[in-house]
Design an enzyme around this catalytic site. Structure first.
Site, PDB file in Angstrom:
ATOM      1  N   GLY A 249       0.807  -1.221   0.000  1.00 45.62           N
ATOM      2  CA  GLY A 249       0.000   0.000   0.000  1.00 45.62           C
ATOM      3  C   GLY A 249       0.837   1.266   0.000  1.00 45.62           C
ATOM      4  O   GLY A 249       0.609   2.190  -0.785  1.00 45.62           O
ATOM      5  N   HIS A 366       8.909  29.069  13.024  1.00 46.68           N
ATOM      6  CA  HIS A 366       8.132  29.914  13.940  1.00 46.68           C
ATOM      7  C   HIS A 366       7.273  29.078  14.873  1.00 46.68           C
ATOM      8  O   HIS A 366       6.344  29.587  15.496  1.00 46.68           O
ATOM      9  CB  HIS A 366       7.269  30.880  13.124  1.00 46.68           C
ATOM     10  CG  HIS A 366       8.119  31.782  12.276  1.00 46.68           C
ATOM     11  ND1 HIS A 366       8.633  32.969  12.730  1.00 46.68           N
ATOM     12  CD2 HIS A 366       8.605  31.623  11.012  1.00 46.68           C
ATOM     13  CE1 HIS A 366       9.370  33.522  11.779  1.00 46.68           C
ATOM     14  NE2 HIS A 366       9.376  32.720  10.731  1.00 46.68           N
ATOM     15  N   LYS A 495      -7.800  -2.090  14.773  1.00 44.12           N
ATOM     16  CA  LYS A 495      -8.931  -2.296  13.849  1.00 44.12           C
ATOM     17  C   LYS A 495      -9.909  -3.302  14.449  1.00 44.12           C
ATOM     18  O   LYS A 495     -11.127  -3.100  14.432  1.00 44.12           O
ATOM     19  CB  LYS A 495      -8.421  -2.854  12.509  1.00 44.12           C
ATOM     20  CG  LYS A 495      -7.753  -1.861  11.597  1.00 44.12           C
ATOM     21  CD  LYS A 495      -7.453  -2.537  10.264  1.00 44.12           C
ATOM     22  CE  LYS A 495      -6.461  -1.748   9.437  1.00 44.12           C
ATOM     23  NZ  LYS A 495      -6.029  -2.443   8.239  1.00 44.12           N
TER      24      LYS A 495
HETATM   25  O1  F6P Z   1      -4.060   0.235   8.119  1.00 39.25           O
HETATM   26  C1  F6P Z   1      -2.918   0.098   7.373  1.00 39.25           C
HETATM   27  C2  F6P Z   1      -3.159  -0.146   5.911  1.00 39.25           C
HETATM   28  O2  F6P Z   1      -3.300  -1.495   5.682  1.00 39.25           O
HETATM   29  C3  F6P Z   1      -2.042   0.453   5.109  1.00 39.25           C
HETATM   30  O3  F6P Z   1      -0.933  -0.340   5.048  1.00 39.25           O
HETATM   31  C4  F6P Z   1      -2.710   0.724   3.815  1.00 39.25           C
HETATM   32  O4  F6P Z   1      -1.977   1.631   3.042  1.00 39.25           O
HETATM   33  C5  F6P Z   1      -4.033   1.275   4.293  1.00 39.25           C
HETATM   34  O5  F6P Z   1      -4.327   0.500   5.439  1.00 39.25           O
HETATM   35  C6  F6P Z   1      -5.148   1.230   3.308  1.00 39.25           C
HETATM   36  O6  F6P Z   1      -5.427  -0.065   2.848  1.00 39.25           O
HETATM   37  P1  F6P Z   1      -6.280  -0.305   1.560  1.00 39.25           P
HETATM   38  O7  F6P Z   1      -5.574   0.284   0.398  1.00 39.25           O
HETATM   39  O8  F6P Z   1      -6.413  -1.794   1.431  1.00 39.25           O
HETATM   40  O9  F6P Z   1      -7.627   0.339   1.752  1.00 39.25           O
END
Ligand code: F6P
Length: 530
Positions: A249, A366, A495
């Site tokens: 990702g 600043h 999560k």
């Molecule tokens: O929560 C972490 C993560 O898995 C990242 O590594 C990733 O970039 C993001 O969530 C979004 O994931 P996705 O592209 O599957 O929505």
């Protein structure tokens, strides 16, 4: 390898009274303690790294077999061990390179076919009545394109781009307000197409479009590895741009996740962005370690963090359009190298990667530079700056920006001694204890390390170089620390708990079993939610 770490630790301890400024007695230091690729120049002369320290750092590079692991990555080996995947974001910018095989199959035809589809789609959108593009994604599906779109504003000649990431409804509400639903393209960017924030925002955007006369069947596109899920959401396959699980990702801006950038700056500009990254890949694979920018950036990082114990690093772009770079690098570096175990699951033998933070200069001056200059902790600083801005009519302002950037690294290194502070106060007419007190507040310890990455101008090619440089830096640091830089298990627990707390907040489940603090917060929310 342990002896090299030990030796480096001893070198750090033995620095004693020797200051960074003393190293400049060697008149060639600026030349010898810097590295370039074309016009992109990395200066690490204002650090306390001398020849011997650098030699020991380079031994770390050899002992960890970074070159071997690098070749394994580029060749498509499954180096992401915990997920059993190859790591091949480099294939996305391998524009005129050779085949790249994963499990015996060349992935390049598919990469090129998808890129060609993206180009056609981007051209179509740029020539259509679409005035605004809303990219809905989070993490790697947001930070890369959002940062790059902001960075390359002078090259925008397509529709306006907006980015919605937060599940906080305020984000999408504020973004959609004022947009014309009939002239907006919504891009749902999610590698997995399951991320709760993105899917919630996508549903909200779809309802908004329907309610305001738009046509989601034509005005929605998806970027994902999960084509079954994009189809289930109702996005037509010709508007879906897929990629494979070997693109992480936070490394995904080079492919479909970069579609909003391609729409903003056009396919040619996007090609230049990819070419910059490809040039960095070639450099990373071919240049001698001491001349290799990603390698030296990583070794300087290891020196400051794992050896000298400086737990954070400030990223300070003197480039307003790179204001999102620190946030982008927070994910790239902290999600990649923020790990407590080695690849084989045993405890990490040293500290994980540093806390990365920062903001655009001169604004930071600043705000938080006070602490960088006079706080009790040392914070290595990483400056970035262009020799030239895009606003030719404001060249005098750019000169001021440059002067500030150079002044900061100089001030960090030189500081101001008590004696100099006393002289200053004496010149103002102070005497005795009043002079002493005033002088004490005006002392800057100095000897604070910084590096500077300088480039002619922030264009698509240079941005591609810079981002790929940081990616490879993270890789080198990860290999030396023996970390898997390509998984992110540390985001899972939160999560899972968020999902389990939802019914508690809705009131369909009680707070039994929750800790006292969480239960009290749930009760507070229940009282105030209305
Ligand atoms: O929560 C972490 C993560 O898995 C990242 O590594 C990733 O970039 C993001 O969530 C979004 O994931 P996705 O592209 O599957 O929505």
């Amino acid at each position: 390898m342990n002896e090299i770490w030990q030796h480096l630790q001893e070198r750090a301890a033995a620095q004693g009274e020797r200051e960074i400024r003393d190293l400049f007695e060697d008149g060639n230091r600026a030349r010898d303690f810097s590295a370039s690729i074309g016009d992109l120049h990395f200066d690490y002369a204002k650090t306390n790294i001398d020849n011997d320290t650098r030699a020991a750092l380079l031994q770390l590079f050899e002992a960890a077999d970074v070159a071997g692991r690098r070749n394994a990555m580029f060749s498509g080996a499954a180096i992401n061990r915990t997920e059993g995947r190859a790591v091949l974001h480099t294939a996305l910018r391998n524009l005129d390179g050779g085949p790249v095989e994963v499990d015996g199959k060349d992935v390049m035809p598919q990469v090129k076919a998808t890129l060609a589809r993206m180009r056609d789609f981007a051209k179509k959108i740029r020539e259509s009545e679409i005035t605004d593009v809303v990219n809905i994604g989070i993490g790697g599906s947001d930070l890369g394109p959002a940062m790059a779109v902001a960075a390359l504003a002078p090259y925008h000649d397509g529709p306006r781009c907006h980015f919605v990431s937060n599940v906080d409804g305020a984000h999408i509400a504020d973004t959609l307000r004022g947009l014309d639903a009939k002239k907006t393209l919504v891009i749902v960017a999610s590698k997995t197409f399951t991320t709760i924030e993105t899917m919630s925002n996508a549903l909200t955007a779809r309802a908004w479009m329907r309610d305001h006369g738009g046509d989601p069947s034509r005005q929605f596109a998806a970027l994902s590895t999960a084509e079954d899920k994009t189809a289930a959401f109702g996005i037509a396959s010709e508007q879906v741009f897929g990629f494979e699980d070997w693109v992480g990702g936070r490394y995904s801006v080079w492919g479909p996740i970069g579609l909003s950038l391609m729409i903003a700056i056009g396919p040619k500009g996007f090609d230049a962005f990819l070419r910059g990254a490809q040039e960095m890949d070639r450099h990373f694979r071919a240049a001698e370690p001491v001349e290799n920018l990603p390698v030296m950036l990583a070794l300087v990082g290891i020196w400051h963090n794992q050896i000298c114990g400086h737990a954070t690093r400030a990223v300070l772009p003197y480039d307003q359009r790179l204001a999102l770079l620190p946030a982008y690098l927070q994910q790239l570096e902290m999600e990649s190298n923020g790990k407590r175990v080695q690849i084989d699951g045993t405890d990490l033998e040293r500290d994980s990667g540093p806390v990365v933070w920062g903001a655009a200069g001169t604004n930071g001056q600043h705000a938080f530079y006070q602490l960088i200059h006079q706080g009790t902790r040392v914070i290595p600083c990483e400056f970035l700056v262009a020799a030239r801005g895009h606003e030719e009519e404001l060249a005098h302002q750019h000169l001021l920006l440059l002067a500030n950037c150079l002044a900061q690294s100089k001030a960090l290194m030189l500081g101001r001694s008590l004696e100099q502070a006393r002289e200053l106060m004496a010149a103002k007419g102070l005497k005795g204890s009043a002079l002493e007190e005033a002088a004490a507040h005006r002392v800057f310890p100095g000897n604070r390390p910084s590096t500077t990455l300088i480039y002619p101008r922030l264009d698509p090619f240079t941005l591609g170089q810079i981002i790929a440089l940081y990616e490879h830096r993270v890789f080198v640091e990860g290999v030396i620390l023996n970390i898997n830089s390509f998984d992110q298990w540390g985001v899972e627990l939160g999560k899972e708990l968020a999902t389990s707390l939802q019914p508690v907040l809705e009131g369909t489940e009680g707070t039994e079993g929750q800790d006292g603090s969480t239960a009290a917060l749930v009760a507070y929310i229940a009282r105030h939610r209305g």
